[in-house]
Design a protein around this motif. Structure first.
Motif, PDB file in Angstrom:
ATOM      1  N   LEU A 182      19.546 -16.664 -74.540  1.00  0.00           N
ATOM      2  CA  LEU A 182      20.905 -17.113 -74.212  1.00  0.00           C
ATOM      3  C   LEU A 182      21.802 -15.969 -73.759  1.00  0.00           C
ATOM      4  N   GLY A 183      21.521 -14.766 -74.226  1.00  0.00           N
ATOM      5  CA  GLY A 183      22.301 -13.611 -73.809  1.00  0.00           C
ATOM      6  C   GLY A 183      23.781 -13.717 -74.150  1.00  0.00           C
ATOM      7  N   LYS A 184      24.121 -14.447 -75.194  1.00  0.00           N
ATOM      8  CA  LYS A 184      25.515 -14.618 -75.639  1.00  0.00           C
ATOM      9  C   LYS A 184      26.406 -15.224 -74.560  1.00  0.00           C
ATOM     10  N   ARG A 185      25.786 -16.010 -73.650  1.00  0.00           N
ATOM     11  CA  ARG A 185      26.562 -16.562 -72.531  1.00  0.00           C
ATOM     12  C   ARG A 185      27.100 -17.961 -72.809  1.00  0.00           C
ATOM     13  N   ASP A 212      18.794 -18.014 -83.242  1.00  0.00           N
ATOM     14  CA  ASP A 212      18.503 -16.675 -83.768  1.00  0.00           C
ATOM     15  C   ASP A 212      17.704 -16.751 -85.071  1.00  0.00           C
ATOM     16  N   GLY A 213      16.725 -17.667 -85.101  1.00  0.00           N
ATOM     17  CA  GLY A 213      15.817 -17.787 -86.237  1.00  0.00           C
ATOM     18  C   GLY A 213      16.329 -18.629 -87.384  1.00  0.00           C
ATOM     19  N   ALA A 236      25.182 -16.195 -79.739  1.00  0.00           N
ATOM     20  CA  ALA A 236      23.742 -16.368 -80.001  1.00  0.00           C
ATOM     21  C   ALA A 236      22.894 -15.743 -78.905  1.00  0.00           C
ATOM     22  N   LEU A 237      21.737 -15.208 -79.311  1.00  0.00           N
ATOM     23  CA  LEU A 237      20.808 -14.593 -78.367  1.00  0.00           C
ATOM     24  C   LEU A 237      19.596 -15.469 -78.048  1.00  0.00           C
TER      25      LEU A 237
END
Length: 263
Positions: A182-185, A212-213, A236-237
């Motif tokens: 997601l790259g915090k986008r 993120d798990g 979130a990543l």
């Protein structure tokens, strides 16, 4: 044979034979392991043919021993027949069911796992999201998993969803999860989860969303059920979607993530 200095001849038909049951049993176990490897590699037709042959061979050995004392041949025949029947049943269980064929007939689309693409129709081709800030999840390339997950139209609880990702619960050949960077986008993930209307009556699936798990959504659904999903993603990543069979559910391509969108 010599006993107390007296030589006696062995009784005809009673000469000892080397025990072969253990190596034969080891061979059966090795065959089962090889079958599992073939299933994982997509060799289901070979497995079905070989296991059917094992059932016939084991049955033949048993028929030959009918009315005679149980011996190694009868035991080996029983082991081969049982192993073959179990493998044949497992291969059938992991085969894609009628729901996959019915859904494919709704207007074939490209398989997300790199398979051949079926001709797309106007009703199932992806359309631009309703506003510039929305991204369809299937427009992001998965970074892990996704084997057997396909973007196509699906009908859940009588409602047709043109933009959907349909996952498979046939884990011998497909993945149970798919992950995206997601790259915090994004700030939110929304979707509707449910079971495709063409699934078997006993089909039940557990839908899980992890960010993120961490598990942020989990729901068990059966045929005719659906549930909304709305998950916050701020900062979130990684997003992971997961489907799991519940109990002795039939294997099928029928776990639907309808209108999966990132905002």
């Amino acid at each position: 044979m010599r006993t107390d200095g007296i030589t006696t001849a062995p009784v005809e038909g009673t000469a000892p034979r080397p025990a072969r049951l253990l190596p034969q049993g080891v061979g059966v176990v090795a065959d089962v392991a090889a079958v599992a490897a073939l299933l994982a590699g997509g060799g289901r037709p070979i497995v079905l043919a070989a296991s059917a042959g094992a059932v016939l061979t084991g049955g033949y050995l048993l028929v030959r021993r009918l009315g005679q004392p149980v011996d190694r041949t009868a035991l080996v025949g029983l082991a081969v027949a049982v192993a073959g029947a179990a493998i044949f049943g497992y291969a059938l269980r992991t085969a894609p069911g009628p729901a996959a064929d019915a859904a494919a007939g709704e207007g074939g689309v490209a398989a997300r796992d790199g398979g051949a693409a079926a001709p797309a129709t106007a009703t199932t081709s992806a359309v631009p999201p309703p506003d510039g800030a929305t991204t369809w999840l299937f427009d992001l390339p998965p970074v892990e998993g996704g084997q057997g997950w396909r973007q196509r139209a699906a009908t859940v609880s009588g409602t047709r969803h043109e933009q959907s990702v349909v996952a498979s619960t046939c884990y011998a050949t497909n993945d149970e999860a798919e992950s995206f960077n997601l790259g915090k986008r994004y700030t939110r993930f929304t979707a509707t989860v449910g079971v495709a209307d063409g699934a078997p009556d006993d089909y039940r699936t557990r839908f899980t969303v992890l960010v993120d798990g961490e598990t942020v959504f989990r729901r068990e659904l059966g045929l005719g059920d659906s549930a909304p999903v709305e998950v916050p993603l701020t900062g979130a990543l990684r997003l992971m979607l997961k489907v799991e069979s519940v109990g002795l559910t039939s294997c099928d391509d029928a776990a639907v993530w309808a209108e999966p969108a990132l905002r």
